[in-house]
Write an enzyme that holds these catalytic residues in place. Structure first.
Site, PDB file in Angstrom:
ATOM      1  N   HIS A  47       0.804  -1.271   0.024  1.00  0.00           N
ATOM      2  CA  HIS A  47       0.142  -0.135  -0.007  1.00  0.00           C
ATOM      3  C   HIS A  47       0.872   1.400  -0.043  1.00  0.00           C
ATOM      4  O   HIS A  47       0.567   2.206   0.558  1.00  0.00           O
ATOM      5  CB  HIS A  47      -0.947   0.064   1.186  1.00  0.00           C
ATOM      6  CG  HIS A  47      -1.901  -1.017   1.027  1.00  0.00           C
ATOM      7  ND1 HIS A  47      -2.602  -1.560   2.222  1.00  0.00           N
ATOM      8  CD2 HIS A  47      -2.376  -1.676   0.162  1.00  0.00           C
ATOM      9  CE1 HIS A  47      -3.505  -2.407   1.824  1.00  0.00           C
ATOM     10  NE2 HIS A  47      -3.520  -2.706   0.484  1.00  0.00           N
TER      11      HIS A  47
HETATM   12  C1  LIG Z   1       0.201  -6.856  -5.096  1.00  0.00           C
HETATM   13  C2  LIG Z   1      -0.652  -5.574  -4.903  1.00  0.00           C
HETATM   14  C3  LIG Z   1      -1.954  -6.118  -4.035  1.00  0.00           C
HETATM   15  C4  LIG Z   1      -2.677  -4.712  -3.736  1.00  0.00           C
HETATM   16  N1  LIG Z   1      -4.000  -5.183  -3.005  1.00  0.00           N
HETATM   17  C5  LIG Z   1      -4.914  -4.123  -2.967  1.00  0.00           C
HETATM   18  C6  LIG Z   1      -6.124  -4.207  -2.699  1.00  0.00           C
HETATM   19  O1  LIG Z   1      -6.652  -5.594  -2.503  1.00  0.00           O
HETATM   20  N2  LIG Z   1      -7.185  -3.349  -2.359  1.00  0.00           N
HETATM   21  C7  LIG Z   1      -6.606  -2.088  -2.427  1.00  0.00           C
HETATM   22  O2  LIG Z   1      -7.374  -1.001  -2.295  1.00  0.00           O
HETATM   23  N3  LIG Z   1      -5.447  -1.855  -2.895  1.00  0.00           N
HETATM   24  C8  LIG Z   1      -4.441  -2.905  -2.898  1.00  0.00           C
HETATM   25  N4  LIG Z   1      -3.136  -2.619  -3.430  1.00  0.00           N
HETATM   26  C9  LIG Z   1      -2.880  -1.179  -3.466  1.00  0.00           C
HETATM   27  C10 LIG Z   1      -3.686  -0.370  -4.874  1.00  0.00           C
HETATM   28  O3  LIG Z   1      -3.667  -1.236  -5.832  1.00  0.00           O
HETATM   29  C11 LIG Z   1      -2.734   0.892  -5.207  1.00  0.00           C
HETATM   30  O4  LIG Z   1      -2.989   1.592  -3.941  1.00  0.00           O
HETATM   31  C12 LIG Z   1      -3.416   1.647  -6.294  1.00  0.00           C
HETATM   32  O5  LIG Z   1      -3.427   0.802  -7.602  1.00  0.00           O
HETATM   33  C13 LIG Z   1      -2.495   2.865  -6.613  1.00  0.00           C
HETATM   34  O6  LIG Z   1      -2.770   3.488  -7.656  1.00  0.00           O
HETATM   35  P1  LIG Z   1      -1.769   4.578  -8.297  1.00  0.00           P
HETATM   36  O7  LIG Z   1      -2.590   5.168  -9.552  1.00  0.00           O
HETATM   37  O8  LIG Z   1      -1.343   5.445  -7.234  1.00  0.00           O
HETATM   38  O9  LIG Z   1      -0.434   3.738  -8.820  1.00  0.00           O
HETATM   39  P2  LIG Z   1      -0.727   2.567 -10.075  1.00  0.00           P
HETATM   40  O10 LIG Z   1      -1.910   2.052 -10.042  1.00  0.00           O
HETATM   41  O11 LIG Z   1       0.551   1.560  -9.359  1.00  0.00           O
HETATM   42  O12 LIG Z   1      -0.116   3.122 -11.291  1.00  0.00           O
HETATM   43  C14 LIG Z   1       1.032   3.910 -11.684  1.00  0.00           C
HETATM   44  C15 LIG Z   1       1.058   3.587 -13.213  1.00  0.00           C
HETATM   45  O13 LIG Z   1       2.168   4.631 -13.577  1.00  0.00           O
HETATM   46  C16 LIG Z   1       3.104   3.577 -14.460  1.00  0.00           C
HETATM   47  N5  LIG Z   1       4.496   4.316 -14.485  1.00  0.00           N
HETATM   48  C17 LIG Z   1       5.220   4.481 -13.609  1.00  0.00           C
HETATM   49  N6  LIG Z   1       6.328   5.069 -13.914  1.00  0.00           N
HETATM   50  C18 LIG Z   1       6.223   5.405 -15.101  1.00  0.00           C
HETATM   51  C19 LIG Z   1       6.912   6.187 -15.844  1.00  0.00           C
HETATM   52  N7  LIG Z   1       8.141   6.502 -15.583  1.00  0.00           N
HETATM   53  N8  LIG Z   1       6.545   6.122 -17.370  1.00  0.00           N
HETATM   54  C20 LIG Z   1       5.200   5.707 -17.723  1.00  0.00           C
HETATM   55  N9  LIG Z   1       4.488   5.357 -16.799  1.00  0.00           N
HETATM   56  C21 LIG Z   1       4.815   5.045 -15.625  1.00  0.00           C
HETATM   57  C22 LIG Z   1       3.053   2.440 -13.979  1.00  0.00           C
HETATM   58  O14 LIG Z   1       3.358   1.514 -14.980  1.00  0.00           O
HETATM   59  C23 LIG Z   1       1.361   2.116 -13.455  1.00  0.00           C
HETATM   60  O15 LIG Z   1       0.687   1.780 -14.643  1.00  0.00           O
HETATM   61  C24 LIG Z   1      -2.234  -3.573  -3.807  1.00  0.00           C
HETATM   62  C25 LIG Z   1      -1.341  -3.195  -4.603  1.00  0.00           C
HETATM   63  C26 LIG Z   1      -0.216  -4.411  -5.025  1.00  0.00           C
HETATM   64  C27 LIG Z   1       0.635  -4.001  -5.757  1.00  0.00           C
END
Ligand SMILES: Cc1cc2nc3c(=O)[nH]c(=O)nc-3n(C[C@H](O)[C@H](O)[C@H](O)COP(=O)(O)OP(=O)(O)OC[C@H]3O[C@@H](n4cnc5c(N)ncnc54)[C@H](O)[C@@H]3O)c2cc1C
Length: 593
Positions: free
Chosen positions: A522
Site C-alpha cells: 500500500h
Molecule cells: C500486489 C498488490 C496488491 C494490492 N492489493 C490491494 C487491494 O486488494 N485493495 C486495495 O485497495 N489496494 C491494493 N493494492 C494497492 C492499490 O492497488 C494501489 O494503492 C493503487 O492501485 C495505486 O494507484 P496509483 O494510481 O497510485 O498507482 P498505480 O496503479 O501503481 O499506477 C501507476 C502507473 O504508472 C506507470 N508508471 C510508473 N512510472 C512510469 C513512467 N516513468 N513512465 C510511464 N508510466 C509509468 C505504472 O506502470 C503504472 O501503470 C495492492 C497493490 C499491489 C501492488
C-alpha cells in the site's frame, strides 16, 4: 473488437485506439502513468470533447491471467510487475530476503491490474484528518460524493447500508461470489467476541466483514476496464501510448512544465503539453520522476548532478505502507479453507467457465477484514486491521509463495515445516495507522535504474507495540468456538530467532513482529498534500506541485496520511476529485480570456 484468450475472457486493448507511438507531439494535457489514478484522469478529462488528452504508460496491456481473480498470485514478478525491491533494514523485515520484493503494477490499469481486488474506502476520520491537516475540501463530507460517483456497486444491498454505495459509476464492484467455510467462521468469531458484522464501506468501520471486490461477473474489473476502455472506444480526443517509459519532465525558464520525454523501443520521444502535465505514476514512480526532473531536495539532486528546478524537501519522503504480520497460521479440517490445489479440480474450473462461480472468483485466499477499536485515541478510528486469508504461505511447500513473499529460505523451511501442504488460514494484523515513515530516493540519475526504496518499517517503537496488540486480537479470533469448529490448530512452532524470549511472551511477539511484519503493498504519501507551512508538502490541496506551474500529482502518493484500509478506493477517489479541479480551472481560465 477485443482479443480473446480462448476461454471467452476479453484481455486486450488491441483494436481500441491505442497507439504504439504518438504522431501528435503537442497536446494540451499529458498524463503520465495509466494505473488506478491515470485511467480515471484520462477518462474524465476526455469527457470534454475539444480537449486532447495523451496518456503515456510504461507497460503494455494486462496479461490474460489478471482477469481471473484466483490467479492473482501468478502476476507477482511477471511482466505486469515493476519488480521493485525494498532495501534491507536493521530492526524490521528480518525474516525476508535482503532486498524484499515490492510489487507495483506496470501496464494499463497499473496496480489495479495485479492487486487483490479488495474495495474498501477507509474510515471517514482518515479524510476528516486530511482536511484538519490543512487541506480544505478533503473531509469525508467533501469526498463522499466522489466515492459515490466512481462506484458501480452490484452486490447485495442491505437496508442499513445500501444507500452508502454508488450504483452507476465506472468502477464495477461486487460482493463475494464464493467464500470458504472458514471465512464464514471468521464472521461468527467476530460475533462471538461481541463485534458487529459490518458493511466494509458502511458508515462505521469497527467490526467484521467479508470483502467487496473490484470485479464484475466474477472477473477483475481494473481501472482500465472501468474507465479507460470505454473512454477509448468512443472518444477520438483520447490517445494512449504504451510501452513508453517517461524519463523526464521539462520546465521552461518560468518553471512551467512544458513537455515530457519518454523512451520507447530504445528511441527517445518528446511530447509538449500546452496546459498541464499530470503525474499519475504511483507512489514510487511519481516521486522518482520528479527527482529525475530536478524537483526535490536540492542537496540530494545536487549529489546526483541533477540541476535543481525547485527545491522541494518533501519529494519522496513520508513513504507509508501498512506493515502486516505474516505467519500467524492455523491448520483446519479438509475443505474448510482455500487451497490453490483446489483450483486444479476440473469441477471448479467448469463452474467458473460456465457460471463465473466458485473459488476462481476470489483472489487467492483474500476473504475478510476486521477492524478493532483504537485503545489510545478515538475508539472508532482503528489502529489495527485484521485480514482473514483462507490459505497459508506453506500450502504450496514454497513453490511460489516463498519467493513471492520474499521469505528467507532457512526461516521459511524451519518455521512452516510442521504445516507444509496442509489446508489452513492466516490471520494477518495490519497496522492501520503506522507512525514510521520511509522514503523513495534516487539510487542513480539514470532514469531506467530503480529508485532506492526505504520502507523504514517499525522505526517508531509504538508500531511494534500496536502490531503485538494485533497479534493478540488474531489469537483471540483463532481461539473462538466458531473457528475451533473447523478443527483449527495454531502453528505453535516458535520462530527460531525469537526462541530466546520464551514461548509467546510479549518480548517473543515483539521479536516476531520485527522478523515477520512485511508490506501490504500500500505504498503512499511520497508527494504529500499539505499547506505551504508544512515543510514536507509537495502538492497543495488542489494537487498542484508547489513552486512550479502546469504540473499536478494525482495518485496514491498525495495522501498526507495513509487511509486505515486498503488504498485503491481512496486513490480512485483522489483522481475523480482532481479531474474536477482541472475541469473547473481550465473552464474558468477560458471564461476569463
Ligand atoms: C500486489 C498488490 C496488491 C494490492 N492489493 C490491494 C487491494 O486488494 N485493495 C486495495 O485497495 N489496494 C491494493 N493494492 C494497492 C492499490 O492497488 C494501489 O494503492 C493503487 O492501485 C495505486 O494507484 P496509483 O494510481 O497510485 O498507482 P498505480 O496503479 O501503481 O499506477 C501507476 C502507473 O504508472 C506507470 N508508471 C510508473 N512510472 C512510469 C513512467 N516513468 N513512465 C510511464 N508510466 C509509468 C505504472 O506502470 C503504472 O501503470 C495492492 C497493490 C499491489 C501492488
Amino acid at each position: 473488437m477485443f482479443g480473446s484468450n480462448g476461454i471467452g475472457i476479453r484481455y486486450s486493448l488491441q483494436g481500441a485506439r491505442v497507439q504504439t507511438q504518438t504522431k501528435t507531439h503537442v497536446l494540451p494535457c499529458v498524463a503520465v502513468g495509466g494505473g488506478s489514478a491515470g485511467c480515471v484522469m484520462a477518462a474524465r478529462l476526455s469527457e470534454i470533447s475539444h480537449w486532447k488528452i495523451l496518456l503515456i504508460e510504461a507497460g503494455g496491456t494486462p496479461p490474460p491471467e489478471s482477469y481471473i481473480p484466483a490467479l492473482n498470485f501468478l502476476l507477482f514478478q511477471g511482466d505486469a510487475d515493476w519488480k521493485f525491491r525494498a532495501a534491507p533494514q536493521q530492526g524490521a523485515l528480518l525474516a525476508y530476503e535482503s532486498m524484499l520484493p515490492y510489487p507495483r503494477g506496470r501496464g494499463i490499469g497499473g496496480s489495479s491490474t495485479i492487486n487483490s481486488m479488495i474495495y474498501v474506502r477507509g474510515n471517514r476520520r482518515d479524510f476528516d484528518n486530511w482536511e484538519a491537516m490543512g487541506n480544505p475540501g478533503w473531509s469525508f463530507d467533501h469526498v463522499h460524493r466522489y466515492f459515490l460517483k466512481l462506484e458501480g456497486y452490484r452486490g447485495a444491498f442491505s437496508n442499513h447500508t445500501g444507500r452508502h454505495y454508488g450504483r452507476d459509476g465506472p468502477q464495477a464492484l461486487e460482493g463475494k461470489r464464493w467464500s470458504s467455510p472458514a471465512a464464514q467462521a471468521f464472521l461468527r468469531a467476530g460475533e462471538q467476541l461481541g463485534y458487529n458484522i459490518i458493511d466494509p464501506n458502511g458508515p462505521e468501520q469497527i467490526g467484521f466483514s467479508l470483502i467487496d471486490l473490484t470485479g464484475r461477473d466474477g472477473m477483475r474489473w481494473s481501472a482500465a476496464e472501468g474507465y479507460l476502455r470505454p473512454a477509448l472506444s468512443k472518444r477520438p480526443n483520447l490517445h494512449v501510448v504504451m510501452n513508453a517509459h517517461v524519463t523526464k519532465i521539462h520546465f521552461n525558464e518560468d518553471n512551467r512544465a512544458v513537455a515530457v520525454t519518454y523512451m520507447q523501443n530504445d528511441k527517445e520521444q518528446r511530447v509538449a503539453a500546452t496546459r498541464e502535465v499530470v503525474l499519475s505514476a504511483g507512489a514510487i514512480g511519481s516521486p522518482h520522476l520528479l527527482l529525475l526532473s530536478g524537483v526535490g531536495p536540492a542537496e540530494h539532486l545536487t549529489h546526483h548532478n541533477i540541476p535543481v528546478v525547485r527545491d522541494l524537501p518533501g519529494v519522496g519522503q513520508n513513504l507509508q505502507d501498512h506493515p502486516a504480520v505474516a505467519g500467524l497460521v492455523w491448520i483446519t479440517n479438509k475443505d474448510s479453507s482455500f487451497s490453490p490445489l483446489r483450483l486444479l479440480n476440473p469441477v471448479h474450473l467448469h463452474r467458473y467457465l460456465q457460471d463465473r462461480q466458485g473459488p476462481f472468483t476470489t483472489p487467492l485466499g483474500t476473504e475478510g477484514n476486521a477492524w478493532f477499536p483504537s485503545e489510545t485515541g478515538d475508539p472508532d478510528w482503528p489502529d489495527i486491521q485484521l485480514a482473514f486469508v483462507s490459505t497459508t504461505p506453506a500450502i504450496d511447500f514454497g513453490l511460489t509463495s516463498r519467493q513471492g513473499l520474499g521469505f528467507r529460505k532457512e526461516v521459511y523451511l524451519d518455521y512452516f515445516s510442521e504445516v507444509f501442504g496442509q489446508e489452513g488460514f492466516t490471520l494477518a494484523p495490519f497496522l492501520a495507522r503506522p507512525r514510521s515513515r520511509g522514503s523513495v530516493t534516487l539510487a542513480s540519475r539514470h532514469p531506467m535504474h530503480m529508485p532506492h526504496i526505504n520502507l523504514n518499517f517499525l522505526s517508531h517503537p509504538q508500531d511494534v507495540i500496536d502490531l503485538v496488540k494485533g497479534i493478540r486480537y488474531a489469537l483471540e479470533v483463532g481461539g473462538t468456538p466458531a473457528i475451533q469448529e473447523h478443527g483449527s490448530t495454531f502453528n505453535k512452532r516458535l520462530l527460531r530467532p525469537c526462541m530466546a524470549h520464551g514461548g509467546h511472551t510479549q518480548k517473543y511477539w515483539e521479536c516476531f513482529v520485527r522478523h515477520m511484519a512485511t508490506t501490504s503493498y500500500h505504498a503512499s504519501g511520497t508527494c504529500k498534500m499539505g499547506p505551504s507551512h508544512d515543510s514536507l508538502s509537495v502538492v497543495d490541496h488542489r494537487l498542484r506541485v508547489r513552486g512550479v506551474a502546469g504540473l499536478r500529482v494525482v495518485d496514491a502518493s498525495i495522501m498526507p496520511l495513509i487511509v486505515s484500509a486498503n488504498t485503491n478506493a481512496a486513490t480512485l477517489m483522489i483522481a475523480e476529485r482532481a479531474a474536477d479541479f482541472i475541469k473547473q480551472e481550465w473552464r474558468s481560465r477560458r471564461r476569463r480570456r
